[in-house]
Design a protein around this motif. Structure first.
Motif, PDB file in Angstrom:
ATOM      1  N   LYS A 110       0.895  -1.059   0.138  1.00  0.00           N
ATOM      2  CA  LYS A 110      -0.366   0.143  -0.043  1.00  0.00           C
ATOM      3  C   LYS A 110       0.941   1.469  -0.116  1.00  0.00           C
ATOM      4  O   LYS A 110       1.400   1.621   0.608  1.00  0.00           O
ATOM      5  N   ARG A 111       0.737   2.309  -0.770  1.00  0.00           N
ATOM      6  CA  ARG A 111       1.684   3.581  -0.847  1.00  0.00           C
ATOM      7  C   ARG A 111       0.444   4.838  -1.422  1.00  0.00           C
ATOM      8  O   ARG A 111      -0.487   4.942  -1.887  1.00  0.00           O
ATOM      9  N   ALA A 112       0.849   5.711  -0.439  1.00  0.00           N
ATOM     10  CA  ALA A 112      -0.116   7.271  -0.438  1.00  0.00           C
ATOM     11  C   ALA A 112       1.438   8.093  -1.047  1.00  0.00           C
ATOM     12  O   ALA A 112       2.392   8.538  -0.288  1.00  0.00           O
ATOM     13  N   VAL A 113       1.094   8.403  -2.483  1.00  0.00           N
ATOM     14  CA  VAL A 113       2.794   9.174  -2.923  1.00  0.00           C
ATOM     15  C   VAL A 113       1.898  10.477  -3.033  1.00  0.00           C
ATOM     16  O   VAL A 113       0.746  10.572  -3.802  1.00  0.00           O
ATOM     17  N   LYS A 114       2.285  11.505  -3.084  1.00  0.00           N
ATOM     18  CA  LYS A 114       2.329  12.671  -2.907  1.00  0.00           C
ATOM     19  C   LYS A 114       2.989  12.954  -4.559  1.00  0.00           C
ATOM     20  O   LYS A 114       3.741  13.219  -5.138  1.00  0.00           O
ATOM     21  N   GLY A 115       1.507  13.138  -5.707  1.00  0.00           N
ATOM     22  CA  GLY A 115       2.043  13.510  -6.785  1.00  0.00           C
ATOM     23  C   GLY A 115       0.770  13.695  -7.358  1.00  0.00           C
ATOM     24  O   GLY A 115      -0.015  13.341  -7.246  1.00  0.00           O
ATOM     25  N   HIS A 116       0.887  13.922  -8.760  1.00  0.00           N
ATOM     26  CA  HIS A 116      -0.095  13.704 -10.287  1.00  0.00           C
ATOM     27  C   HIS A 116       0.119  12.512 -10.002  1.00  0.00           C
ATOM     28  O   HIS A 116       0.343  12.150 -11.231  1.00  0.00           O
ATOM     29  N   PRO A 117      -1.792  12.653 -10.331  1.00  0.00           N
ATOM     30  CA  PRO A 117      -1.826  10.681 -10.095  1.00  0.00           C
ATOM     31  C   PRO A 117      -1.233  10.284 -11.598  1.00  0.00           C
ATOM     32  O   PRO A 117      -0.368   9.017 -11.542  1.00  0.00           O
ATOM     33  N   PRO A 118      -1.654  10.961 -12.451  1.00  0.00           N
ATOM     34  CA  PRO A 118      -1.290   9.946 -13.447  1.00  0.00           C
ATOM     35  C   PRO A 118       0.605  10.022 -14.019  1.00  0.00           C
ATOM     36  O   PRO A 118       0.957   9.105 -13.849  1.00  0.00           O
ATOM     37  N   ALA A 119       1.277  10.759 -13.511  1.00  0.00           N
ATOM     38  CA  ALA A 119       2.355  10.215 -13.491  1.00  0.00           C
ATOM     39  C   ALA A 119       3.205   9.404 -12.690  1.00  0.00           C
ATOM     40  O   ALA A 119       4.029   8.877 -12.487  1.00  0.00           O
ATOM     41  N   VAL A 120       2.319   9.937 -10.931  1.00  0.00           N
ATOM     42  CA  VAL A 120       2.785   8.226 -10.326  1.00  0.00           C
ATOM     43  C   VAL A 120       2.621   7.019 -10.729  1.00  0.00           C
ATOM     44  O   VAL A 120       3.149   6.017 -10.523  1.00  0.00           O
ATOM     45  N   LEU A 121       1.501   7.082 -11.432  1.00  0.00           N
ATOM     46  CA  LEU A 121       0.584   5.391 -12.215  1.00  0.00           C
ATOM     47  C   LEU A 121       1.942   5.172 -13.341  1.00  0.00           C
ATOM     48  O   LEU A 121       2.153   4.253 -12.792  1.00  0.00           O
ATOM     49  N   ILE A 122       1.826   5.933 -13.590  1.00  0.00           N
ATOM     50  CA  ILE A 122       3.313   5.889 -14.744  1.00  0.00           C
ATOM     51  C   ILE A 122       4.666   5.998 -14.625  1.00  0.00           C
ATOM     52  O   ILE A 122       4.940   4.520 -14.990  1.00  0.00           O
TER      53      ILE A 122
END
Length: 151
Positions: A93-105
């Motif tokens: 499980k990860r909560a990541v600060k960043g723009h969602p598409p960029a984080v997933l890419i």
């Protein structure tokens, strides 16, 4: 429908984006089932940003600590709703600060698959609102599954 990993494409990790919506819940369920079929780890990611106020790109000076707990709660709640039992050890499980598409890419690098839900916004609404699923589908570094809304 069964799937077979192709070559050595990181068949041990499936990435799924969650945002607390019904569509992301469906995507998570689909991804969890696929991970079980493949014997893969499931990486559940919620990407978050501090909301901008007024001018685009200008964020208020709020500390990350104001938003991080809520972001972690989105991931925890999604996985808890999954009813993950003994296989929970295979879930990251990860909560990541960043723009969602960029984080997933970025997370797609070395993954077997990225799974995202679709909110069903198409046409002008999808263009104006921006589509995480559309951006991920176009730029991911592995195959992408978009789980559509229930009809």
């Amino acid at each position: 429908m069964s799937t077979v990993p192709v070559g050595n494409m990181g068949a041990d990790r499936i990435v799924v984006g969650v945002d607390g919506s019904d569509s992301s819940t469906r995507a998570l369920r689909w991804a969890a089932q696929e991970a079980r079929l493949r014997g893969a780890r499931l990486e559940v990611i919620h990407a978050w940003q501090i909301p901008s106020v007024g001018l685009p790109g200008i964020s208020p000076p709020y500390p990350d600590e104001m938003f991080e707990p809520a972001a972690r709660a989105v991931v925890d709640h999604a996985v808890a709703d999954l009813g993950a039992g003994p296989e929970a050890a295979g879930i990251d499980k990860r909560a990541v600060k960043g723009h969602p598409p960029a984080v997933l890419i970025e997370a797609s690098e070395g993954a077997a698959l990225v799974v995202v839900g679709s909110h069903g916004h198409g046409g002008i609404a999808g263009t104006l609102l921006g589509s995480v699923s559309q951006r991920v589908a176009h730029h991911a570094r592995c195959p992408v599954v978009i789980v559509r809304p229930a009809q």
